[in-house]
Design a protein around this motif. Structure first.
Motif, PDB file in Angstrom:
ATOM      1  N   ARG A   1      41.207  31.043  38.716  1.00  0.00           N
ATOM      2  CA  ARG A   1      40.184  32.030  38.363  1.00  0.00           C
ATOM      3  C   ARG A   1      40.804  33.413  38.132  1.00  0.00           C
ATOM      4  NH1 ARG A   1      35.487  31.403  42.690  1.00  0.00           N
ATOM      5  NH2 ARG A   1      36.769  29.813  43.695  1.00  0.00           N
ATOM      6  N   ARG A   2      41.845  33.712  38.908  1.00  0.00           N
ATOM      7  CA  ARG A   2      42.546  34.991  38.730  1.00  0.00           C
ATOM      8  C   ARG A   2      43.201  35.053  37.353  1.00  0.00           C
ATOM      9  NH1 ARG A   2      47.440  37.125  42.710  1.00  0.00           N
ATOM     10  NH2 ARG A   2      47.607  39.250  41.853  1.00  0.00           N
ATOM     11  N   VAL A   3      43.831  33.954  36.979  1.00  0.00           N
ATOM     12  CA  VAL A   3      44.516  33.888  35.683  1.00  0.00           C
ATOM     13  C   VAL A   3      43.503  33.968  34.542  1.00  0.00           C
ATOM     14  CG1 VAL A   3      45.869  32.395  34.153  1.00  0.00           C
ATOM     15  CG2 VAL A   3      46.495  32.610  36.578  1.00  0.00           C
ATOM     16  N   ALA A   4      42.404  33.211  34.658  1.00  0.00           N
ATOM     17  CA  ALA A   4      41.391  33.200  33.598  1.00  0.00           C
ATOM     18  C   ALA A   4      40.773  34.583  33.418  1.00  0.00           C
ATOM     19  CB  ALA A   4      40.302  32.182  33.935  1.00  0.00           C
ATOM     20  N   TYR A   5      40.534  35.269  34.525  1.00  0.00           N
ATOM     21  CA  TYR A   5      39.946  36.607  34.449  1.00  0.00           C
ATOM     22  C   TYR A   5      40.918  37.580  33.772  1.00  0.00           C
ATOM     23  CZ  TYR A   5      37.963  41.077  35.943  1.00  0.00           C
ATOM     24  OH  TYR A   5      37.440  42.342  35.954  1.00  0.00           O
ATOM     25  N   ALA A   6      42.212  37.463  34.117  1.00  0.00           N
ATOM     26  CA  ALA A   6      43.214  38.370  33.545  1.00  0.00           C
ATOM     27  C   ALA A   6      43.374  38.150  32.041  1.00  0.00           C
ATOM     28  CB  ALA A   6      44.555  38.172  34.248  1.00  0.00           C
TER      29      ALA A   6
ATOM     30  N   TYR B   1      46.023  41.079  36.076  1.00  0.00           N
ATOM     31  CA  TYR B   1      46.430  40.020  37.013  1.00  0.00           C
ATOM     32  C   TYR B   1      46.920  40.620  38.324  1.00  0.00           C
ATOM     33  CZ  TYR B   1      48.966  36.096  39.042  1.00  0.00           C
ATOM     34  OH  TYR B   1      49.419  35.128  39.896  1.00  0.00           O
ATOM     35  N   HIS B   2      47.725  41.675  38.236  1.00  0.00           N
ATOM     36  CA  HIS B   2      48.338  42.251  39.438  1.00  0.00           C
ATOM     37  C   HIS B   2      47.436  43.236  40.169  1.00  0.00           C
ATOM     38  CE1 HIS B   2      52.256  40.411  38.955  1.00  0.00           C
ATOM     39  NE2 HIS B   2      52.252  40.754  37.656  1.00  0.00           N
ATOM     40  N   ASN B   3      46.495  43.874  39.473  1.00  0.00           N
ATOM     41  CA  ASN B   3      45.763  44.982  40.085  1.00  0.00           C
ATOM     42  C   ASN B   3      44.249  44.794  40.224  1.00  0.00           C
ATOM     43  OD1 ASN B   3      48.130  46.654  40.345  1.00  0.00           O
ATOM     44  ND2 ASN B   3      48.027  46.958  38.118  1.00  0.00           N
ATOM     45  N   ALA B   4      43.692  43.758  39.633  1.00  0.00           N
ATOM     46  CA  ALA B   4      42.232  43.567  39.702  1.00  0.00           C
ATOM     47  C   ALA B   4      41.795  43.283  41.136  1.00  0.00           C
ATOM     48  CB  ALA B   4      41.806  42.420  38.789  1.00  0.00           C
ATOM     49  N   ASP B   5      40.652  43.837  41.502  1.00  0.00           N
ATOM     50  CA  ASP B   5      40.057  43.576  42.820  1.00  0.00           C
ATOM     51  C   ASP B   5      39.580  42.124  42.847  1.00  0.00           C
ATOM     52  OD1 ASP B   5      38.137  43.383  45.006  1.00  0.00           O
ATOM     53  OD2 ASP B   5      38.248  45.576  45.095  1.00  0.00           O
ATOM     54  N   PRO B   6      39.901  41.352  43.900  1.00  0.00           N
ATOM     55  CA  PRO B   6      39.456  39.950  43.980  1.00  0.00           C
ATOM     56  C   PRO B   6      37.942  39.783  43.820  1.00  0.00           C
ATOM     57  CG  PRO B   6      41.110  40.367  45.644  1.00  0.00           C
ATOM     58  CD  PRO B   6      40.787  41.703  45.020  1.00  0.00           C
ATOM     59  N   SER B   7      37.169  40.819  44.172  1.00  0.00           N
ATOM     60  CA  SER B   7      35.721  40.704  44.046  1.00  0.00           C
ATOM     61  C   SER B   7      35.272  40.588  42.598  1.00  0.00           C
ATOM     62  CB  SER B   7      35.039  41.914  44.693  1.00  0.00           C
ATOM     63  OG  SER B   7      35.408  43.118  44.029  1.00  0.00           O
ATOM     64  N   ALA B   8      36.173  40.911  41.666  1.00  0.00           N
ATOM     65  CA  ALA B   8      35.824  40.841  40.247  1.00  0.00           C
ATOM     66  C   ALA B   8      35.801  39.405  39.742  1.00  0.00           C
ATOM     67  CB  ALA B   8      36.807  41.674  39.428  1.00  0.00           C
ATOM     68  N   TYR B   9      36.557  38.506  40.383  1.00  0.00           N
ATOM     69  CA  TYR B   9      36.618  37.138  39.875  1.00  0.00           C
ATOM     70  C   TYR B   9      36.317  36.074  40.948  1.00  0.00           C
ATOM     71  CZ  TYR B   9      41.381  37.668  41.750  1.00  0.00           C
ATOM     72  OH  TYR B   9      42.452  37.924  42.550  1.00  0.00           O
ATOM     73  N   LEU B  10      36.062  36.521  42.192  1.00  0.00           N
ATOM     74  CA  LEU B  10      35.718  35.583  43.259  1.00  0.00           C
ATOM     75  C   LEU B  10      34.298  35.827  43.761  1.00  0.00           C
ATOM     76  CD1 LEU B  10      38.970  35.664  45.445  1.00  0.00           C
ATOM     77  CD2 LEU B  10      38.356  34.033  43.646  1.00  0.00           C
ATOM     78  N   LYS B  11      33.755  34.835  44.409  1.00  0.00           N
ATOM     79  CA  LYS B  11      32.451  35.003  45.044  1.00  0.00           C
ATOM     80  C   LYS B  11      32.609  36.006  46.197  1.00  0.00           C
ATOM     81  CE  LYS B  11      30.907  30.280  44.066  1.00  0.00           C
ATOM     82  NZ  LYS B  11      30.496  28.988  44.676  1.00  0.00           N
ATOM     83  N   PRO B  12      31.521  36.692  46.616  1.00  0.00           N
ATOM     84  CA  PRO B  12      31.637  37.712  47.675  1.00  0.00           C
ATOM     85  C   PRO B  12      32.285  37.199  48.953  1.00  0.00           C
ATOM     86  CG  PRO B  12      29.519  37.902  46.598  1.00  0.00           C
ATOM     87  CD  PRO B  12      30.169  36.668  46.031  1.00  0.00           C
ATOM     88  N   GLU B  13      31.914  35.985  49.411  1.00  0.00           N
ATOM     89  CA  GLU B  13      32.499  35.470  50.653  1.00  0.00           C
ATOM     90  C   GLU B  13      33.973  35.121  50.472  1.00  0.00           C
ATOM     91  OE1 GLU B  13      30.235  31.946  48.808  1.00  0.00           O
ATOM     92  OE2 GLU B  13      30.029  34.129  48.983  1.00  0.00           O
ATOM     93  N   GLU B  14      34.360  34.714  49.258  1.00  0.00           N
ATOM     94  CA  GLU B  14      35.764  34.396  48.985  1.00  0.00           C
ATOM     95  C   GLU B  14      36.607  35.664  48.958  1.00  0.00           C
ATOM     96  OE1 GLU B  14      34.905  30.432  46.178  1.00  0.00           O
ATOM     97  OE2 GLU B  14      35.210  32.423  45.275  1.00  0.00           O
TER      98      GLU B  14
END
Length: 439
Positions: free
Chosen positions: A108-113, A123-136
């Motif tokens: 999901r990180r790669v697809a978002y980047a 890929y290196h700087n995006a906040d995980p909340s941008a591509y993951l569910k809130p609990e993840e």
């Protein structure tokens, strides 16, 4: 949802729906908070097909979410309670399974980047909340911060029950666990040091929204403060906990004055109780002249009723199914008037048993006794606790001094001198109870 309450009346109830025959809470998440929940709607089963039970469960849940929304807006760092709790469980699983986080989240990180204008930077700087569910995203943050190694709210409760002198007593444990469960349901099982003042304030708001009086809210806060005081001290958390010195708006203004029956009401009630043989009536009759707490009577052993002494009396002491409220609650109380007659009935009915009232000789049996006695007294507009207030007033009017009143009713006396010696004798207490008796 429309609720039909009679052939002539239908009410519209917000946030209530049904899935099949089971009722559900259904709420729209405010637009500005959707990102924190990862959904536009909250659906939660009320686990009942009964309309009345569903309405009872609905109110505190609605209050919970409304208070949570207030908190989330007041504190940008906060996350919803359910997501916080789920995040901790997910973080534990990820920590126990090496490589699990990369396996689950890397695609999901790669697809978002790759969808961005600058894939490498994203890929290196995006906040995980941008591509993951809130609990993840929160689980990843817990792992990165090393928060799993820090004490959580559930750990604080375990520590408190382990170190407190009453921590092994069932009733004490259940009471503290009940209040602590409310807190975790409100803000999630988060690290103790992450607990914030906005969370504390919104917790109070939630309790008030459910209809609790300010005195009950204060009782809950006392329990929470006790746990946090010990946890922050023992775990060496270097800051004041956010529930410390917390104010409650309008505290005390909603208190109802104690219902104290008149002598006429008491005489009428006494006459009615004297003709009854039920357990409930006998408990009420014993309380009428002795003014104890209901648990002190409903939880008596047969051996606690001493009828063959020069002065018949009750021995009020802890036993296997109920404790006492305070150390000063342990005492002996003379039996006079209707209470003496009722005690004879109770012993006769108990026969060779151990408990004076077997129905209530169990954990939290006093709650059932209170409900039954209050139902009996409802036509008189009083409760079982009214007997306690009434006896205090009658003793005061008879000229009984405060220290003797306290000895009879098991109140702690402010004078250190009163704690020396054997205390007031049964003979002294009986003289005053005779002067104050109803029958």
């Amino acid at each position: 949802m429309l609720i039909r309450v009679s052939p002539y009346m239908t009410l519209e109830v917000q946030h209530l729906t049904r899935r099949g025959e089971v009722y559900q809470l259904y709420m729209r998440v405010p637009v500005d908070l959707v990102s924190k929940y990862g959904t536009k709607f909250i659906r939660q089963s009320l686990k009942t097909k009964d309309q009345r039970e569903a309405l009872q469960k609905l109110k505190p849940l609605v209050a919970h979410y409304q208070a949570e929304w207030d908190r989330l807006r007041a504190d940008d760092r906060s996350i919803p309670a359910a997501i916080s709790t789920d995040a901790r469980e997910l973080a534990k699983l990820l920590a126990e399974n090496e490589g699990a986080a990369d396996f689950l989240f890397e695609p999901r990180r790669v697809a978002y980047a790759q969808q961005s204008a600058d894939p490498e930077d994203t890929y290196h700087n995006a906040d995980p909340s941008a591509y993951l569910k809130p609990e993840e995203a929160q689980a990843i943050k817990l792992l990165e911060d090393g928060a799993l190694d820090k004490p959580f709210l559930s750990d604080a409760l375990g520590l408190y029950l382990k170190l407190h002198q009453k921590g092994s007593e069932t009733k004490f444990r259940q009471g503290i666990q009940r209040e602590w469960k409310r807190l975790i349901a409100h803000c999630g099982d988060i690290p103790c040091e992450s607990l914030s003042r906005p969370q504390a304030r919104s917790f109070v708001d939630q309790l008030l929204r459910t209809g609790l009086k300010t005195t009950s809210v204060r009782r809950t806060l006392r329990a929470i403060n006790a746990v946090l005081n010990m946890a922050f001290q023992e775990l060496e958390i270097d800051k004041s906990h956010p529930f410390r010195l917390l104010k409650i708006a309008g505290e005390g203004a909603d208190a109802s004055p104690a219902k104290v029956p008149s002598m006429g009401q008491l005489k009428s009630l006494a006459a009615a109780l004297e003709t009854k043989e039920s357990t409930t009536a006998i408990i009420a009759a014993i309380m009428l002249e002795t003014g104890p707490r209901i648990a002190e009577i409903s939880g008596l052993r047969v051996s606690d009723v001493v009828l063959d002494a020069e002065i018949p009396h009750l021995r009020i002491a802890p036993n296997e199914w109920r404790d006492l409220k305070t150390a000063s609650s342990r005492r002996e109380v003379p039996l006079v008037g209707l209470s003496l007659k009722a005690a004879h009935k109770a012993v006769k009915q108990a026969g060779d048993g151990v408990a004076l009232f077997p129905t209530y000789a169990r954990s939290r049996g006093n709650d059932s006794a209170s409900a039954a006695v209050n139902k009996l007294l409802k036509p008189y507009g009083i409760t079982s606790h009214s007997f306690r207030h009434s006896l205090k007033d009658r003793l005061r009017e008879a000229g009984c001094t405060e220290d003797i009143r306290d000895a009879i009713q098991g109140h702690a006396n402010g004078s250190i001198a009163e704690t020396y010696g054997k205390g007031h004798t049964l003979k002294t207490m009986r003289q005053w109870l005779v002067k104050a008796k109803v029958t």
